[in-house]
Design an enzyme around this catalytic site. Structure first.
Site, PDB file in Angstrom:
ATOM      1  N   GLU A  47       0.918  -1.171   0.080  1.00  0.00           N
ATOM      2  CA  GLU A  47      -0.191   0.119  -0.124  1.00  0.00           C
ATOM      3  C   GLU A  47       0.800   1.085   0.124  1.00  0.00           C
ATOM      4  O   GLU A  47       2.203   1.216   0.443  1.00  0.00           O
ATOM      5  CB  GLU A  47      -0.937   0.002   1.175  1.00  0.00           C
ATOM      6  CG  GLU A  47      -1.746   1.072   1.608  1.00  0.00           C
ATOM      7  CD  GLU A  47      -2.798   1.588   0.396  1.00  0.00           C
ATOM      8  OE1 GLU A  47      -2.444   1.418  -0.964  1.00  0.00           O
ATOM      9  OE2 GLU A  47      -3.929   1.874   0.744  1.00  0.00           O
ATOM     10  N   ASP A  48       0.273   2.462  -0.776  1.00  0.00           N
ATOM     11  CA  ASP A  48       1.092   3.584  -0.638  1.00  0.00           C
ATOM     12  C   ASP A  48       1.238   4.332   0.542  1.00  0.00           C
ATOM     13  O   ASP A  48       2.487   4.547   1.037  1.00  0.00           O
ATOM     14  CB  ASP A  48       0.514   4.462  -1.578  1.00  0.00           C
ATOM     15  CG  ASP A  48      -1.053   4.790  -1.321  1.00  0.00           C
ATOM     16  OD1 ASP A  48      -1.397   4.153  -0.490  1.00  0.00           O
ATOM     17  OD2 ASP A  48      -1.536   5.683  -2.144  1.00  0.00           O
ATOM     18  N   ASP A  58      -2.921   5.891   6.945  1.00  0.00           N
ATOM     19  CA  ASP A  58      -3.151   7.140   7.586  1.00  0.00           C
ATOM     20  C   ASP A  58      -4.091   6.604   8.696  1.00  0.00           C
ATOM     21  O   ASP A  58      -3.439   6.225   9.724  1.00  0.00           O
ATOM     22  CB  ASP A  58      -3.941   7.882   6.447  1.00  0.00           C
ATOM     23  CG  ASP A  58      -4.189   9.009   6.785  1.00  0.00           C
ATOM     24  OD1 ASP A  58      -3.591   9.830   7.773  1.00  0.00           O
ATOM     25  OD2 ASP A  58      -5.347   9.637   6.172  1.00  0.00           O
ATOM     26  N   PHE A 104      -0.475  16.350   3.887  1.00  0.00           N
ATOM     27  CA  PHE A 104      -0.814  15.543   2.675  1.00  0.00           C
ATOM     28  C   PHE A 104      -0.030  15.771   1.739  1.00  0.00           C
ATOM     29  O   PHE A 104       0.506  16.729   1.103  1.00  0.00           O
ATOM     30  CB  PHE A 104      -2.390  16.321   2.193  1.00  0.00           C
ATOM     31  CG  PHE A 104      -2.795  15.707   1.132  1.00  0.00           C
ATOM     32  CD1 PHE A 104      -3.725  14.356   1.453  1.00  0.00           C
ATOM     33  CD2 PHE A 104      -2.857  15.608  -0.206  1.00  0.00           C
ATOM     34  CE1 PHE A 104      -4.419  13.707   0.525  1.00  0.00           C
ATOM     35  CE2 PHE A 104      -3.540  15.007  -1.062  1.00  0.00           C
ATOM     36  CZ  PHE A 104      -4.214  13.944  -0.772  1.00  0.00           C
ATOM     37  N   ARG A 150       0.106  11.122  -9.578  1.00  0.00           N
ATOM     38  CA  ARG A 150       0.204   9.745  -9.346  1.00  0.00           C
ATOM     39  C   ARG A 150       1.708   9.676 -10.177  1.00  0.00           C
ATOM     40  O   ARG A 150       2.430   8.715  -9.738  1.00  0.00           O
ATOM     41  CB  ARG A 150      -0.800   8.810  -9.729  1.00  0.00           C
ATOM     42  CG  ARG A 150      -2.029   8.775  -8.705  1.00  0.00           C
ATOM     43  CD  ARG A 150      -2.729   7.477  -9.188  1.00  0.00           C
ATOM     44  NE  ARG A 150      -4.280   7.849  -8.717  1.00  0.00           N
ATOM     45  CZ  ARG A 150      -4.687   7.496  -7.439  1.00  0.00           C
ATOM     46  NH1 ARG A 150      -3.570   7.102  -6.679  1.00  0.00           N
ATOM     47  NH2 ARG A 150      -5.928   7.607  -7.095  1.00  0.00           N
TER      48      ARG A 150
END
Ligand code: IMP
Ligand code: MG
Length: 176
Positions: free
Chosen positions: A100-101, A104, A154, A167
């Site tokens: 996963e990137d 959070d 962010f 992206r």
């Protein structure tokens, strides 16, 4: 629409690649190069990290993809995971690693982990993330492998998006 002129580089390509190579070596050492591994990519954010990581893995690897969405079109989590594609094969007797990137709140990975454990008969499933936003966590979940710790800002690039854009950037940045 944010303007790319206001985007500041936080982590450059070389730093990303070097750190991911080190993480891949950690994963090679943990599983051993003889043992097959099913690598599960969470589209779309993990796509760049997934391919970069996979290049350096030395065991026999199978590649699987799911598509999940929790953010919708903003920079705040919607609080719900939308399962766009969860078509995974039977993972009986297999080691699986979810890629996963960013973790959070933990909602997305908590959801996928439970889904795989319940539905895929997996032998073992672990989590690898590019970024760990430890301070934003709301679910009781920790990655087994992570490349960078991130404070609660962010970020975009290297798979991470804002409204679907950025992206493709080969670095990670943030808006001032
Ligand atoms: P969680 O479910 O709250 O852990 O959020 C995880 C998902 O939110 C990730 O898969 C990302 O798609 C997205 N996300 C969280 N933080 C960021 C960020 O800083 N930039 C872009 N996407 C993010
Ligand atoms: Mg994501």
């Amino acid at each position: 629409m944010k303007d790319i002129k206001d985007l500041k580089v936080l982590i450059d390509t070389d730093t990303l690649h070097k750190r991911i190579k080190i993480l891949a070596d950690e994963i090679n050492a943990f599983y051993g190069v003889e043992n097959p591994l099913t690598l599960i990519c969470i589209l779309r954010g993990a796509v760049m990290f997934y391919t970069e990581l996979a290049k350096h893995l030395k065991m026999p690897v199978k590649m699987e993809f799911v598509t999940l969405s929790s953010y919708g079109n903003s920079d705040k989590s919607s609080g719900k995971v939308k399962a766009v594609n969860l078509a995974l094969p039977d993972l009986e007797n297999q080691n699986a690693l979810i890629v996963e990137d960013i973790i959070d709140t933990g909602l997305t990975l908590d959801f996928l982990l439970k889904f795989i454990k319940t539905n895929c008969k997996v032998y073992d499933v672990k989590l690898a993330v590019l970024f760990d936003k430890k301070c934003a966590r709301k679910f009781d979940i920790e990655p087994d492998f992570y490349a960078f710790e991130m404070d609660d800002k962010f970020i975009v690039g290297f798979g991470l998006d804002y409204n679907g854009f950025y992206r493709n950037l080969n670095y990670v940045g943030y808006f001032e």
